[in-house]
Write an enzyme that holds these catalytic residues in place. Sequence first.
Site, PDB file in Angstrom:
ATOM      1  CB  CYS A  66      -0.918  -0.060   1.223  1.00 52.65           C
ATOM      2  SG  CYS A  66      -1.555   1.497   1.806  1.00 52.65           S
ATOM      3  CB  CYS A  69       0.605   1.889   4.123  1.00 50.37           C
ATOM      4  SG  CYS A  69      -1.119   1.361   4.073  1.00 50.37           S
TER       5      CYS A  69
END
Length: 145
Positions: A66, A69
């Site tokens: 991600c 993230c």
Amino acid sequence: MHYTCPSCAAINRIPEDQQQKLQAQCGRCKQPLFNGHPVELNDSNFQRFLLKNDLPVVVDFWASWCGPCQMMAPVFTQLCGQMQQQMRFAKVNTEQAQQTSAQLGIRSIPTLIVYHQGKEIDRLAGALPAPQLQQWLQAALNKIH
Ligand SMILES: [Zn+2]
């Protein structure tokens, strides 16, 4: 006040005094309790961590693939250094802790959840820059006190 050691997970009783607290060491492993780094949690220690800490806990649910993230990780660590006396910072890798992530209904990542004494106080989906994230955390803390 109870505080689990970020290194060995032993439950420590720490002083309320601000100066003494920052220098506190773990009674078992002697590592500093306030080390400025988020604690990695998994399916086996997640609930215990929430219930054995008297400070509120903010958990970052993330995954290695991600992009947002990855961008938020240094922001989260920075805020941990700034706010570690007010709340605990923890991270959950959703690819490893699949049971916990499913139970909590984590549908998008990153998701941040603030807990106090095991109860969910607030939840945020998506990454934020440091100032906005700090505001959100402060607002969650204000709901508790
Ligand atoms: Zn320890």
